[in-house]
Design a protein around this motif. Structure first.
Motif, short mmCIF file in Angstrom:
data_model
loop_
_atom_site.label_atom_id
_atom_site.label_comp_id
_atom_site.label_asym_id
_atom_site.label_seq_id
_atom_site.Cartn_x
_atom_site.Cartn_y
_atom_site.Cartn_z
N TYR A 169 0.84 -1.20 0.00
CA TYR A 169 0.00 0.00 0.00
C TYR A 169 0.88 1.25 0.00
O TYR A 169 0.67 2.17 -0.80
N ARG A 195 2.52 1.77 -3.32
CA ARG A 195 1.58 2.25 -4.32
C ARG A 195 1.33 3.75 -4.10
O ARG A 195 1.34 4.54 -5.03
N ASN A 230 -1.17 1.86 13.34
CA ASN A 230 -1.18 1.22 12.03
C ASN A 230 -0.82 -0.25 12.14
O ASN A 230 -1.38 -1.10 11.46
N GLN A 231 0.12 -0.56 13.03
CA GLN A 231 0.53 -1.95 13.26
C GLN A 231 -0.65 -2.82 13.70
O GLN A 231 -0.68 -4.01 13.43
N LEU A 251 -3.84 -2.34 12.93
CA LEU A 251 -4.92 -2.43 11.96
C LEU A 251 -4.65 -3.59 10.99
O LEU A 251 -3.50 -3.95 10.77
N GLN A 273 -4.68 -3.97 7.86
CA GLN A 273 -4.03 -3.67 6.58
C GLN A 273 -4.79 -4.21 5.38
O GLN A 273 -4.19 -4.62 4.40
N GLN A 295 -6.77 -2.30 3.78
CA GLN A 295 -6.80 -1.10 2.94
C GLN A 295 -8.15 -0.95 2.25
O GLN A 295 -8.22 -0.50 1.12
N PRO A 334 -8.90 6.77 3.28
CA PRO A 334 -8.46 6.05 2.07
C PRO A 334 -7.46 4.92 2.31
O PRO A 334 -6.77 4.52 1.41
N GLY A 335 -7.38 4.40 3.51
CA GLY A 335 -6.46 3.29 3.76
C GLY A 335 -6.23 3.18 5.25
O GLY A 335 -6.71 4.00 6.04
N CYS A 336 -5.47 2.15 5.64
CA CYS A 336 -5.24 1.92 7.08
C CYS A 336 -4.40 3.04 7.69
O CYS A 336 -4.65 3.47 8.80
N ARG A 337 -3.37 3.46 6.97
CA ARG A 337 -2.48 4.49 7.54
C ARG A 337 -3.21 5.82 7.78
O ARG A 337 -3.11 6.37 8.89
N PRO A 338 -3.96 6.30 6.78
CA PRO A 338 -4.70 7.55 7.05
C PRO A 338 -5.64 7.42 8.26
O PRO A 338 -5.76 8.36 9.06
N PRO A 376 -5.86 -1.35 -3.88
CA PRO A 376 -4.96 -0.55 -3.05
C PRO A 376 -3.61 -1.21 -2.80
O PRO A 376 -2.70 -0.55 -2.31
#
Lengths: 522, 170
Positions: free
Chosen positions: A456, A459, B38-39, B41, B43, B45, B52-56, B124
């Motif tokens: 991810y 990307r 984040n760790q 979650l 992942q 995505q 818009p994804g796990c990190r956000p 993603p």
């Protein structure tokens, strides 16, 4: 040769009575089965198949894609046609089924042209001997299921001592005893070959006290193969003296605490059956694809040791041994011995390289009921790994296997001693095994999640770069255009009628301004 | 006596000043907190959390802009882990965003694929392989089962299957 009686002990352990200890079951050769099943996921190996259903395969043909070095290949145990690659019963999987290659055997048993890895073992260099050993996919016949190649290459110190583990301390398992009686010479020859491969100075054959009959045949074979650096040791009959770390402690006096392994101390411990298989490989150049399996238990008519092809469905062997009454769901199936064997549910599961014993027992008339732990600590007294099973049990019951890990869950050798002494009948070993599987699974999920996160992020980075690149190109074009217009304005000569045009434009603007009603009607 | 008081007062003032400067120079580490979140979650995505994804989403939790119950694939387990890490209370999953389902995989019915590349752009984790007007396929080992490739497909040729290929994601 005079056997040496050892009196060393290890912490914990149990003296168990084994009604079958002195009796060696007959060895029965089995023909080719009609189907063989090869699981793609076993406890220490996972394979990606390079074949598809409908494809014909030959004996000894490699069925998986090349994997990173150190992994053991998957070989077809006989020739036939691949029926399917699908989920199939497996005795080693907690869920009971794993993806497997199922082969319809054609009965020809034709070797693949590349299956013979060498003609003369002794002419190979050490490196090519190791490469051949890896290609032969020889997996230890003991219980752990480690590839012999990996065991050899995991040594960080030169191997000094090779221990031949002929201790079959768990009740009911009989295949090694039968092998020692019928093929002691093969085991000894295998031990010599392995000792010269790993450079061991001395070789110790360890056998359990109380197996006089087998000891006799071993002593005779050893007298024929006189050698100064091979000794015969008789170890005390305390379960689980046949476990690798415990045997190393008794024989060499070296205490190896998990996760440390004996090969890092210059000691290699190998099961006797593995050495017999190694001998067959070394003397022919063909991989060894058979093993002895004990089939016994209260429901079996004629218990015996079967010389079976790896991948043979267990059902085939049980059919030959015969059952007192037809199989029902109440019969208990165990793979391994009567103490540390694991239950499984499907008769069709195949024999694997480390399947040493299959027990089929009659339905239990008085099943025991589990009650709460009374913290008597008998389990920790008998634990050969010197753990605190009661504490680990507590954490597992609380749903926190990771806390049990802090108490050494990973060092548990699943010997089953704690189950034997528990007054509350708690199936401790089974719960430890399950928790380890859960933790392993969690770890794998974590790896997969990290990989997804990495992809991810990559990307995201790529998209960002793409946008930046696009913006940069736009800016460049804009600048180039501006430059061009500037330069054309500068360099192009003025039109001769430029003043006239300007004047005309001025006049037109003036006219528009002066036109009446421009604002309102416009 | 006075000398000691003076020395320690000067020391205390000096250390206090230095610490204060450092604290303002190095602000509270929101990025490392986001990393830790984040760790935890899954992942996937999938964007079901509305980010818009796990990190956000992790960054939003770290800056206290989002509650911890917006991750359907993680389910109860993730909520518990997040509550543990952040010292917040365990709350029930916001089921309006989705439900916790067993692991799944996207599979393209390859003979129906027209090669439009829309799913490739939607994925993603770059788990779909293919090119314009060529058949596409899902790399099973990389697919997180996020379902983001389903809506853009103009011919509806993507199915979701139970994940039997990968190790079961929780």
């Amino acid at each position: 040769m005079k056997p040496q009686h050892l009196t060393n002990r290890f912490q914990g352990g149990l003296v168990v009575s084994d009604p079958t200890a002195t009796k060696v079951l007959p060895v029965i050769a089995t023909g080719l089965p009609t189907t063989v099943v090869l699981p793609l996921q076993t406890s220490h190996n996972s394979y990606t198949p390079n074949v598809d259903s409908g494809q014909a395969v030959l004996k000894g043909q490699r069925l998986d894609h090349l994997t990173p070095s150190g992994a053991s290949p998957l070989l077809a145990p006989t020739s036939g046609v691949i029926k399917s690659i699908a989920r199939y019963a497996c005795s080693q999987s907690p869920g009971g089924a794993v993806n497997s290659i199922i082969i319809d055997v054609d009965g020809e048993d034709n070797w693949h042209p590349d299956a013979q890895l060498f003609h003369d073992w002794h002419q190979l260099s050490r490196d090519s001997q190791l490469t051949a050993l890896q290609a032969s996919a020889l997996i230890g016949h003991g219980g752990g299921g480690f590839a012999l190649y990996r065991k050899l290459t995991s040594a960080t110190k030169p191997i000094k001592t090779l221990i031949v583990n002929a201790v079959e301390c768990e009740p009911m398992i009989n295949c090694d005893a039968a092998l020692l009686q019928t093929a002691a010479n093969d085991i000894i020859a295998g031990a010599f070959a392995l000792a010269s491969l790993c450079g061991a100075d001395n070789t110790v054959i360890a056998i359990e006290n109380g197996k006089q009959q087998i000891l006799q045949s071993l002593v005779e074979s050893l007298t024929d193969n006189t050698s100064n650096n091979m000794t015969l040791c008789v170890v005390p009959d305390i379960y689980p003296v046949g476990a690798e770390r415990q045997l190393v402690e008794v024989v060499c006096g070296v205490k190896v605490v998990a996760p440390d392994i004996p090969s890092r101390h210059g000691i290699l411990c190998c099961n006797a059956a593995t050495l017999a298989a190694f001998h067959s490989f070394v003397s022919t150049g063909y991989p060894s694809l058979r093993r002895l399996v004990t089939v016994a238990g209260s429901a079996i008519q004629k218990p015996a040791n079967f010389d079976a092809l790896i991948g043979t469905p267990i059902k085939d062997l049980v059919d030959i041994a015969g059952m007192h009454s037809p199989m029902t769901a109440e019969h208990s199936l165990t793979v391994g011995g009567s103490i540390c064997g694991t239950g499984f549910y499907d008769f069709n599961a195949p024999v694997l390289a480390n399947t040493n014993c299959i027990l089929v027992d009659k339905p239990d008339k008085n099943p025991v009921t589990e009650v709460a732990c009374i913290r008597c600590a008998r389990c920790s007294d008998v634990c050969p790994a010197e753990l605190l099973p009661q504490q680990m049990h507590r954490h597992i019951q609380a749903g926190k296997p990771e806390d049990a890990q802090a108490f050494g869950l990973d060092a548990c050798i699943e010997c089953g001693c704690c189950d034997q002494v528990c007054p509350s009948n708690i199936p401790l070993t089974a719960s430890f095994r399950d928790s380890r599987a859960t933790l392993r699974q969690r770890h794998q999920i974590e790896i997969a999640a990290n990989e997804s996160a990495r992809r991810y992020d990559m990307r995201q980075q790529r998209l960002e770069q793409k946008t930046l690149e696009k913006n940069r190109r736009l800016m460049e074009r804009k600048r180039a255009l501006q430059k061009q217009t500037a330069s054309t304005e500068q360099s192009s000569p003025q039109r001769p009628d430029a003043d006239a045009i300007k004047a005309a434009m001025m006049r037109s603007r003036q006219r528009k301004k002066n036109r009446p009603g421009n604002d309102s009607t416009g | 006596m006075i000398a000691a008081i003076v020395v320690f007062s000067v020391l205390a003032a000096g250390v206090g000043y230095a610490l204060g400067k450092l604290a303002s120079r190095l602000p509270a580490d929101a990025s490392s907190l986001a990393d830790q979140i984040n760790q935890l979650l899954p992942q996937t995505q999938c964007g079901q959390c509305q980010y818009p994804g796990c990190r956000p989403y992790a960054e939003a939790i770290a800056t206290a802009q989002a509650p911890i119950n917006q991750c359907p694939p993680g389910g109860e387990q993730t909520i518990h882990a997040l509550a543990d890490l952040l010292g917040r209370e365990v709350i029930a999953l916001d089921t309006e965003l989705g439900e916790c389902k067993p692991a799944q995989l996207a599979v393209i019915r390859e003979d129906e694929c027209i090669g439009c590349t829309l799913c490739i752009h939607a994925c993603p984790v770059d788990a779909i392989l293919g090119a314009s007007r060529m058949m596409h396929t899902v790399i099973a080992s990389e697919c997180t089962g996020c379902e983001l490739c389903l809506p853009p497909c103009p011919v509806d040729c993507i199915d979701l299957q139970a994940d039997t290929v990968n190790i079961q994601r929780a």
